[in-house]
Motif scaffolding. Structure first.
Motif, short mmCIF file in Angstrom:
data_model
loop_
_atom_site.label_atom_id
_atom_site.label_comp_id
_atom_site.label_asym_id
_atom_site.label_seq_id
_atom_site.Cartn_x
_atom_site.Cartn_y
_atom_site.Cartn_z
N ILE A 25 51.49 50.26 40.65
CA ILE A 25 50.30 50.27 39.80
C ILE A 25 49.35 49.24 40.38
O ILE A 25 49.68 48.06 40.48
CB ILE A 25 50.64 49.89 38.34
N ALA A 27 45.59 47.33 40.21
CA ALA A 27 44.53 46.96 39.27
C ALA A 27 43.39 46.32 40.05
O ALA A 27 43.59 45.32 40.76
CB ALA A 27 45.07 45.99 38.21
N TYR A 35 40.20 48.51 36.62
CA TYR A 35 40.41 49.89 37.04
C TYR A 35 41.87 49.98 37.48
O TYR A 35 42.29 49.29 38.42
CB TYR A 35 39.47 50.26 38.19
N ILE A 36 42.65 50.80 36.80
CA ILE A 36 44.08 50.93 37.06
C ILE A 36 44.32 52.21 37.86
O ILE A 36 43.81 53.27 37.50
CB ILE A 36 44.89 51.00 35.74
#
Length: 156
Positions: A25, A27, A35-36
């Motif tokens: 993930i 970021a 914003y991921i």
């Protein structure tokens, strides 16, 4: 870390956790909200540094945040196991995780791109002999993240 016995230390241990994950993930800073971006990845330990590789299409909204020298945060978690003690009405989750900060670079050199895609494919096709088609390189953007700092946690 609140529970020191769960802390994971050492680049080799971080790398081993990364080898067991499926998705990283990412970021990125986006002003008011991060914003991921969840992506599949490959990783390697090189010169005592951990590197992550991911790829994407030639265009997309994510490229407003993905550019050379972009600073980002990342997270990988894996080895999940639900632990239930029915008699006590207790449950918890076992896991391994790493969280870190890094700097992004788009790979432009054909050999670097090929190598990164090979690492990514091998990460997800462990010992099954799958080979990606190099024709995909012309329609793929490939990125490297060099980890700058990492923390790890494990609950067994």
């Amino acid at each position: 870390m609140r529970k020191a016995e769960r802390e994971v230390v050492g680049i080799e241990n971080f790398y081993n956790i990364a080898l067991n994950g499926d998705v990283i993930i990412l970021a990125f800073n986006n002003g008011d909200y991060p914003y991921i971006l969840p992506v599949n990845y490959g990783c390697e330990l090189k010169n005592n540094n951990l590197y992550f590789y991911f790829h994407g299409a030639l265009e997309g909204s994510k490229y407003a945040y993905i550019y050379d020298n972009a600073k980002l945060s990342f997270e990988i978690d894996c080895n999940h196991e639900l632990i239930v003690k029915y008699d006590k009405g207790y449950c918890t989750m076992a896991y391994d995780s790493i969280i870190g900060k890094g700097v992004l670079r788009e790979l432009k050199n054909y050999d670097e791109i090929y190598n990164a895609l090979d690492i990514l494919v091998k990460h997800h096709h462990k010992d099954d002999g799958f080979k990606f088609n190099p024709a995909a390189i012309s329609r793929t953007r490939v990125f490297e993240i060099k980890a700058r700092s990492i923390t790890g946690k494990s609950k067994k």
